[in-house]
Design an enzyme around this catalytic site. Structure first.
Site, PDB file in Angstrom:
ATOM      1  N   PHE A 293     -18.172  98.912  93.200  1.00 21.93           N
ATOM      2  CA  PHE A 293     -16.754  98.589  92.988  1.00 21.93           C
ATOM      3  C   PHE A 293     -15.898  99.822  93.318  1.00 21.93           C
ATOM      4  CE2 PHE A 293     -13.034  97.806  90.237  1.00 21.93           C
ATOM      5  CZ  PHE A 293     -12.758  96.487  90.564  1.00 21.93           C
TER       6      PHE A 293
ATOM      7  N   ASP B  75     -22.566 100.382  85.072  1.00 22.79           N
ATOM      8  CA  ASP B  75     -21.302  99.673  84.859  1.00 22.79           C
ATOM      9  C   ASP B  75     -21.638  98.207  84.613  1.00 22.79           C
ATOM     10  OD1 ASP B  75     -18.860  98.316  85.027  1.00 22.79           O
ATOM     11  OD2 ASP B  75     -18.024  99.758  86.449  1.00 22.79           O
TER      12      ASP B  75
ATOM     13  N   TYR C  57     -12.089  92.588  79.371  1.00 25.93           N
ATOM     14  CA  TYR C  57     -11.099  91.524  79.627  1.00 25.93           C
ATOM     15  C   TYR C  57     -11.638  90.450  80.552  1.00 25.93           C
ATOM     16  CZ  TYR C  57     -10.131  94.794  83.488  1.00 25.93           C
ATOM     17  OH  TYR C  57     -10.258  95.656  84.538  1.00 25.93           O
ATOM     18  N   LYS C  58     -12.898  90.595  80.989  1.00 24.02           N
ATOM     19  CA  LYS C  58     -13.488  89.579  81.861  1.00 24.02           C
ATOM     20  C   LYS C  58     -14.216  88.564  80.979  1.00 24.02           C
ATOM     21  CE  LYS C  58     -13.449  92.839  85.658  1.00 24.02           C
ATOM     22  NZ  LYS C  58     -14.130  93.952  86.313  1.00 24.02           N
TER      23      LYS C  58
ATOM     24  N   ARG D 264     -14.294  83.623  95.505  1.00 20.21           N
ATOM     25  CA  ARG D 264     -15.143  83.979  94.371  1.00 20.21           C
ATOM     26  C   ARG D 264     -14.857  83.043  93.202  1.00 20.21           C
ATOM     27  NH1 ARG D 264     -15.138  89.807  91.454  1.00 20.21           N
ATOM     28  NH2 ARG D 264     -13.126  88.986  90.813  1.00 20.21           N
TER      29      ARG D 264
HETATM   30  C1  LIG Z   1     -13.385  95.062  86.622  1.00 17.40           C
HETATM   31  C2  LIG Z   1     -14.180  96.286  86.912  1.00 17.40           C
HETATM   32  C3  LIG Z   1     -13.703  97.530  86.565  1.00 17.40           C
HETATM   33  C4  LIG Z   1     -12.352  97.650  85.922  1.00 17.40           C
HETATM   34  O1  LIG Z   1     -11.933  98.931  85.732  1.00 17.40           O
HETATM   35  P1  LIG Z   1     -10.586  99.188  84.924  1.00 17.40           P
HETATM   36  O2  LIG Z   1     -10.523 100.641  84.777  1.00 17.40           O
HETATM   37  O3  LIG Z   1     -10.689  98.433  83.636  1.00 17.40           O
HETATM   38  O4  LIG Z   1      -9.472  98.621  85.728  1.00 17.40           O
HETATM   39  C5  LIG Z   1     -14.506  98.630  86.818  1.00 17.40           C
HETATM   40  N1  LIG Z   1     -15.712  98.493  87.407  1.00 17.40           N
HETATM   41  C6  LIG Z   1     -16.185  97.282  87.776  1.00 17.40           C
HETATM   42  C7  LIG Z   1     -17.519  97.170  88.410  1.00 17.40           C
HETATM   43  C8  LIG Z   1     -15.426  96.153  87.546  1.00 17.40           C
HETATM   44  O5  LIG Z   1     -15.875  94.961  87.905  1.00 17.40           O
END
Ligand SMILES: *Cc1c(COP(=O)(O)O)cnc(C)c1O
Length: 409
Positions: free
Chosen positions: A124, A194, A219-220, A368
């Site tokens: 990511f 992560d 938040y997911k 997605r």
């Molecule tokens: C959604 C997500 C994030 C989100 O990072 P924020 O700092 O909360 O915006 C980070 N890493 C991955 C792999 C994600 O899917």
């Protein structure tokens, strides 16, 4: 497969009632819980109470009287079973990006003689950016990014930290975290996982994996609300040796001792920095309560059944219509999402959203769909595929109305 078959499956599902706790708008099939989880009534009510009563009337007394100061620990305790951790190995604070920064710096410092932070080149973006930032900050540190298949071969005596995302945000492919962690340890490295697309969607067992550090987003699939605080996991065996780069007072042993000299908290709380975000922690606390009533294993089986159904229906109903399943077909190595490739993905998604089916896109060409197992039903899967079929058959995505620029996709 027929819709009635899926409706029967929903009627027989012992978890079906969980959906009643969510406030999903009528006429919407919500398949984006992997980006922003849905609102629960309990969360709405809790936030209203915290704002109106605890803040409005309790004012500063609420740090003690309403237990605000203990809220981070309470949320960590609720989250712990979902990631296979002990409560004192988790801290819930800041964003995933910031927690990753703290975790990577601390992990790199556990291996001072090694210079490489190893990751995969499909990770990511924020994970890549943060790792690059850490490398720029720390002396003699370099990020090496290789294809996912090349990770095990690249592990070697120069690797300090292996950092990976457990479920890939584009393909939904799930890494073998236990195996990769063991390989990293064999090479003398520590791991930072992560779990943003994992917790709440697939089984996570940080203790069983022998993970060192991890971060993840709430938040997911955990439904904490937009911008809800993230979590950082630090294995108990490392606590004494880990140093956060942000030595704030809320990570100190006694924040309200007001000591002149910094002494870190004994456990993962040392990674807290500033004042806890009470409103969003309260929302997350209420959002996580639902997991106390269900068997997470049953929820994860439901996620697999939903994604399996989607893949089957895509094969059956969308053959020859120009979409291709990009996610693994084996549910055992797939998160709770399925991505489809289509050359005009963004317009197809805009046309779908206009029909009440909400997913998202990842450029350049991925549609997605996330199947949040607490509230997505089997019939939703059917309805989504039929809406997609209708868009593709009528070429609705060619309408300029579905080609508008969007800031968030
Ligand atoms: C959604 C997500 C994030 C989100 O990072 P924020 O700092 O909360 O915006 C980070 N890493 C991955 C792999 C994600 O899917």
């Amino acid at each position: 497969m027929e819709r009635t078959e899926l409706a029967d499956r929903d009627a027989d599902d012992p978890l079906a009632a969980l959906r009643d706790g969510f406030e999903l708008p009528s006429g919407v099939v919500y398949l984006d819980g992997n980006s922003l989880g849905a609102l629960q009534t309990a969360v709405r009510e809790r936030v209203a109470r915290v704002v109106g009563d605890e803040w409005g009337r309790g004012l500063i007394r609420s740090w003690n009287d309403a237990g605000w100061v203990r809220l981070p620990a309470r949320v960590a305790a609720r989250l712990a079973p979902l990631v296979g951790a002990a409560a004192d190995e988790l801290v819930v604070t800041d964003s995933t990006s910031v927690d990753l920064f703290k975790a990577l710096v601390a992990a790199r410092r556990l291996r001072p003689d090694r210079r490489v932070i190893l990751t995969d080149d499909r990770n990511f973006p924020t994970d890549r950016y943060v790792a690059e930032g850490v490398a720029a900050l720390l002396p003699d540190t370099e990020v090496v990014a290789v294809p996912p298949e090349g990770i095990a071969a690249r592990l070697g005596p120069d690797v300090a930290v292996l950092t990976l995302t457990h479920v890939d945000y584009r393909s939904g492919r799930m890494a073998d975290a236990a195996e990769l962690t063991a390989a990293a340890h064999d090479a003398g490295a520590v791991t930072v996982w992560d779990l943003s697309h994992s917790a709440g969607a697939v089984p996570v067992d940080l203790t069983g994996w022998r993970a060192d550090l991890a971060v993840g987003c709430t938040y997911k699939y955990l439904n904490g609300g937009p911008g809800a605080p993230a979590y950082l996991f630090a294995a108990a065996r490392h606590h004494d040796a880990l140093r956060t780069p942000i030595q704030g007072w809320f990570g100190a042993a006694r924040p309200f001792g007001f000591a002149g000299a910094y002494t870190p908290a004994a456990d993962a709380r040392r990674f807290a920095a500033g004042t806890p975000p009470v409103l969003s922690l309260a929302a997350l606390d209420a959002a996580l309560a639902v997991w106390e009533e269900v068997d997470p294993a049953a929820v994860f089986r439901r996620a697999q059944a939903l994604t399996d159904t989607f893949v089957t229906l895509v094969d059956e109903r969308l053959a020859g219509l120009g979409v291709e399943v990009v996610s693994p077909r084996d549910a055992g190595v797939r998160g709770a999402q399925v991505s489809l490739r289509h050359p005009d993905a963004d317009a197809v998604m805009q046309a779908l959203i206009a029909r009440g089916v909400i997913g998202d896109v990842r450029p350049p060409d991925l549609l997605r769909f996330g199947f949040a197992p607490l509230y997505v039903r089997s019939v939703d899967v059917w309805d989504a595929v039929e809406a997609l079929r209708e868009v593709l058959v009528t070429r609705a995505h060619e309408d300029p109305a579905h080609r508008l620029p969007r800031e968030v996709v």
